[in-house]
Each structure stands twice: as C-alpha cells, then as structure tokens.
Design an enzyme around this catalytic site. Structure first.
Site, mmCIF file in Angstrom:
data_model
loop_
_atom_site.group_PDB
_atom_site.id
_atom_site.type_symbol
_atom_site.label_atom_id
_atom_site.label_comp_id
_atom_site.label_asym_id
_atom_site.label_seq_id
_atom_site.Cartn_x
_atom_site.Cartn_y
_atom_site.Cartn_z
ATOM 1 N N CYS A 11 0.847 -1.153 0.065
ATOM 2 C CA CYS A 11 0.133 0.082 0.103
ATOM 3 C C CYS A 11 0.985 1.274 0.038
ATOM 4 O O CYS A 11 1.509 1.384 0.899
ATOM 5 C CB CYS A 11 -0.757 0.153 1.291
ATOM 6 S SG CYS A 11 -2.101 1.248 1.021
ATOM 7 N N GLY A 12 0.731 2.092 -1.152
ATOM 8 C CA GLY A 12 1.682 3.397 -1.196
ATOM 9 C C GLY A 12 1.339 4.292 -0.191
ATOM 10 O O GLY A 12 2.270 4.846 0.243
ATOM 11 N N HIS A 13 0.093 4.733 -0.121
ATOM 12 C CA HIS A 13 0.026 5.772 0.641
ATOM 13 C C HIS A 13 0.175 5.398 2.146
ATOM 14 O O HIS A 13 0.611 6.367 2.927
ATOM 15 C CB HIS A 13 -1.798 6.328 0.501
ATOM 16 C CG HIS A 13 -2.540 5.567 1.204
ATOM 17 N ND1 HIS A 13 -3.427 4.566 0.918
ATOM 18 C CD2 HIS A 13 -2.709 5.901 2.791
ATOM 19 C CE1 HIS A 13 -3.984 4.135 2.248
ATOM 20 N NE2 HIS A 13 -3.647 4.980 3.127
ATOM 21 N N ASP A 73 -10.108 5.199 -3.012
ATOM 22 C CA ASP A 73 -9.030 5.818 -2.403
ATOM 23 C C ASP A 73 -9.025 7.412 -2.476
ATOM 24 O O ASP A 73 -9.268 7.679 -3.701
ATOM 25 C CB ASP A 73 -7.673 5.112 -3.181
ATOM 26 C CG ASP A 73 -6.480 5.337 -2.659
ATOM 27 O OD1 ASP A 73 -6.454 6.672 -1.774
ATOM 28 O OD2 ASP A 73 -5.713 4.796 -2.758
ATOM 29 N N CYS A 89 -3.079 7.140 -4.697
ATOM 30 C CA CYS A 89 -2.885 5.746 -4.862
ATOM 31 C C CYS A 89 -1.585 5.377 -5.222
ATOM 32 O O CYS A 89 -1.345 5.478 -6.380
ATOM 33 C CB CYS A 89 -3.915 5.096 -5.418
ATOM 34 S SG CYS A 89 -3.863 3.274 -5.156
ATOM 35 N N GLY A 90 -0.654 4.996 -4.205
ATOM 36 C CA GLY A 90 0.718 4.832 -4.503
ATOM 37 C C GLY A 90 1.008 3.553 -5.503
ATOM 38 O O GLY A 90 1.530 3.257 -6.419
ATOM 39 N N THR A 91 0.135 2.502 -5.253
ATOM 40 C CA THR A 91 0.321 1.087 -6.099
ATOM 41 C C THR A 91 -0.327 1.569 -7.494
ATOM 42 O O THR A 91 -0.101 0.857 -8.437
ATOM 43 C CB THR A 91 -0.169 0.103 -5.294
ATOM 44 O OG1 THR A 91 -1.529 0.208 -4.893
ATOM 45 C CG2 THR A 91 0.404 -0.358 -4.358
HETATM 46 O O1 PYC Z 1 -1.803 3.797 -2.058
HETATM 47 O O2 PYC Z 1 -1.527 1.954 -2.778
HETATM 48 C C1 PYC Z 1 -2.027 2.599 -2.369
HETATM 49 C C2 PYC Z 1 -3.347 2.348 -1.730
HETATM 50 C C3 PYC Z 1 -3.742 0.981 -2.155
HETATM 51 C C4 PYC Z 1 -5.241 1.006 -1.460
HETATM 52 C C5 PYC Z 1 -5.340 2.243 -0.860
HETATM 53 N N1 PYC Z 1 -4.232 2.791 -1.067
#
Ligand code: PYC
Length: 335
Positions: A89-91, A249, A253-255
């Site tokens: 999870c990026g965030h 999100d 969203c990082g991913t």
């Molecule tokens: O930021 O990767 C992210 C993420 C995945 C689900 C919620 N945020």
C-alpha cells in the site's frame, strides 16, 4: 476493569487517505516474513482488523498498518483494508514513514535526509525522507516492480464503449479511461465512479477466475479511472481508484500510480525516468516516475521500478477500547 481490549494507534492522512498504524496492544506475531506474519494475523487476529477499521472506530475506506521486525529489511509491515489484506500500500507506506518520524524512531541526518528499507508481503520497498527546517517535507518510496499483463480487455459494463488494461503495481488494477466510463473525476463523481468501478471489478474478476482473460491470472483489487493531460510539458494523470461499492482511495494511490506508470511506459506515452503528476480528485498530487527493471514479470513481461513521492500528516493519537458488553464487538460496515 470493563475493557476487554485496548489498542493504540497513530493516525495520519496521505493526500486525504487515512492510515492507522497500530503501535500497541497486539499479541506477538508469528511468522518469519512479512507475508507469513500477515497470514498469521489474518488467521488469528482478524477481528482486530474489523474492530479498528470498521465503524464506529473507522469507516469503509480506513487502512491499517502493522509494523514488524524483519530479517531482510530495517522494518517489516503489512497492510489491513476494511475488506481485505493488501500485498502493498503506497499511501500507507508514506503514512508509516510519517508515523516513524512522529514517534522519533527515525529522523534527519546532517543533510536533512533519512531512509529505511521495508519488507512488505509484495517484496522490499526502499523509503527515503526529506526534511526542511527540521520538518518532514517529503516521503518517497521505490516500489516493487510494476508490469502490464493484459491490454485492451473489452468491458461489457462499459456498454461496448471501452476496455481496460490489467496491471500489477504492488496490487492488481484494471485501468480504465474515465472518459470511456463517463466518470467525472471530481468529488461530485464519486458515487457514480464507485457504482461503475465495482461493476467493472466484478465483471473482470469473474472472467479472470474463469480463465477467460489471457495473461491475467489474479483477480484485480481495484479499478483505477484515469484522465491524461499535459501541463507545461508534464503529464498529469488525474485518477480515482475504486476498491469496493462503498470504498474509494482518497489519495492518488501509490500502487495504482505504479500500475499507471507501467501502462504509460509500455505504451510509449512516457519516457523512462520522466516524471508525472499523479493527481487525486482533491487536487493533491504525488510525483512519480519509473525506470526499467532488469527482472521480468512471471510471463516475461517487461518491468518498471516506480518511484513515488508524496507526504503524510499526522491526524491523531488514539487509544481504542472495546468494553466487555459492547453489542458490536467486531464493528460493522453498511454497504
Ligand atoms: O496507495 O497503494 C495505495 C493504496 C492502495 C489502497 C489504498 N491505497
């Protein structure tokens, strides 16, 4: 003593999306790797996930993180969602870095920098932090490699008007042009996006499970709607990720941004190392780029190593309590 359970957390938000890092009250976790510890937690402590993330202590979009030791990195971590566990999870990685800073577990060197490696179920990510005037000013992380497994998959839920690309960015995504789905990438468009995104997710996952999408063998976690523009030569990807009928999100969203980079790079719409602005519907941005990765994906796909930069802000320190006579000990969610 009427408390049956006491858990402490540090909460933050990354571009609007919450991360609840658990700092106390968990039993010792069994397992050698972050993935094994996550599996053990799911098998033995899943009620703590719903207790902490669901109403009345959380909500459908709440994300939790458990920090662990690691045999291969400075820290280990795994991520809890309101409905599932996430490989990466990026965030929340950015939120976790801000939490370690807040707790005084990490701080700037003489150059105003800090760094740590993090073992997550999806692999190892490298986190770098930059400080300005003693304050945390940015967190970037080098994600696990991202790659595209299926292009231009027709989507019936789009009434023949569109297709999706299926991409790994630490989680699995179906990437859909927002214009094809008639989605307005603003707070006013969220309800429509959640309905459309969850219908697309259900359709695509039924077809993946039936083995009907060449190249795709894992169900997607989320649908990412995007719109591409260029401002002063820089590619701006405005995006909204839908995870469930009542869950999107808030951050870019990082991913999801990692998946988007792999899509853009493979398509030749972006040069290796070229920076994009990944923008959420609240106009908060991540800065992101990716370089070619030597390793290839499971079926020989070309891989990209994303670098995502953002910032998280601490929102509160919590002591959550469950009393013995609580009629809703597991919490609840209304879909
Ligand atoms: O930021 O990767 C992210 C993420 C995945 C689900 C919620 N945020």
């Amino acid at each position: 003593m009427s408390s049956q359970r006491v858990i402490t957390t540090v909460d933050s938000h990354t571009a609007g999306h919450p991360t609840r890092v658990i700092t106390g009250g968990l039993p010792p976790l069994k397992g050698r790797t972050a993935a094994e510890k996550c599996d053990w937690f799911e098998a033995n402590c899943d009620e703590l996930r719903t207790f902490l993330l669901h109403e009345p202590r959380g909500h459908s979009a709440m994300v939790g993180a458990v920090v662990t030791d690691s045999a291969v990195a400075d820290y280990g971590a795994f991520f809890l969602g309101s409905y599932n566990y996430l490989p990466m999870c990026g965030h929340a990685t950015i939120g976790l870095a801000a939490t370690l800073d807040h707790l005084g577990l990490i701080g700037p060197d003489e150059q105003g920098k800090a760094a740590f490696t993090l073992e997550v179920p999806a692999g190892i990510v490298t986190v770098a932090m930059r400080y300005q005037d003693g304050l945390l000013a940015s967190v970037s992380f080098q994600n696990v490699p991202a790659f595209v497994v299926a292009w231009g998959v027709p989507v019936a839920a789009l009434a023949g008007r569109g297709a999706c690309d299926i991409v790994w960015g630490g989680n699995w995504y179906a990437l859909v042009d927002a214009a094809d789905a008639g989605i307005d990438l603003s707070p006013a468009g969220v309800q429509q996006a959640m309905a459309a995104g969850s219908a697309i997710k259900a359709e695509i996952n039924a077809r993946i499970t039936a083995g009907n999408i060449a190249g795709a063998s894992h169900p997607v976690h989320s649908v990412l709607f995007y719109r591409t523009t260029r401002e002063e030569g820089v590619l701006v990807s405005r995006q909204l990720v839908v995870l469930a009928p009542n869950k999107f999100d808030r951050s870019p969203c990082g991913t999801g941004t990692s998946a988007r980079l792999a899509q853009l790079l493979d398509a030749g719409a972006l040069a290796p190392g070229e920076r994009i602005r990944a923008q959420n519907i609240l106009d908060v941005e991540f800065s992101a780029s990716a370089l070619p990765e030597a390793a290839s994906g499971p079926s020989g796909e070309s891989c990209w190593r994303p670098l995502i930069e953002g910032l998280a802000h601490i929102t509160g320190l919590h002591t959550f309590i469950r009393t013995k006579n609580d009629p809703l000990p597991l919490g609840f969610l209304c879909r």
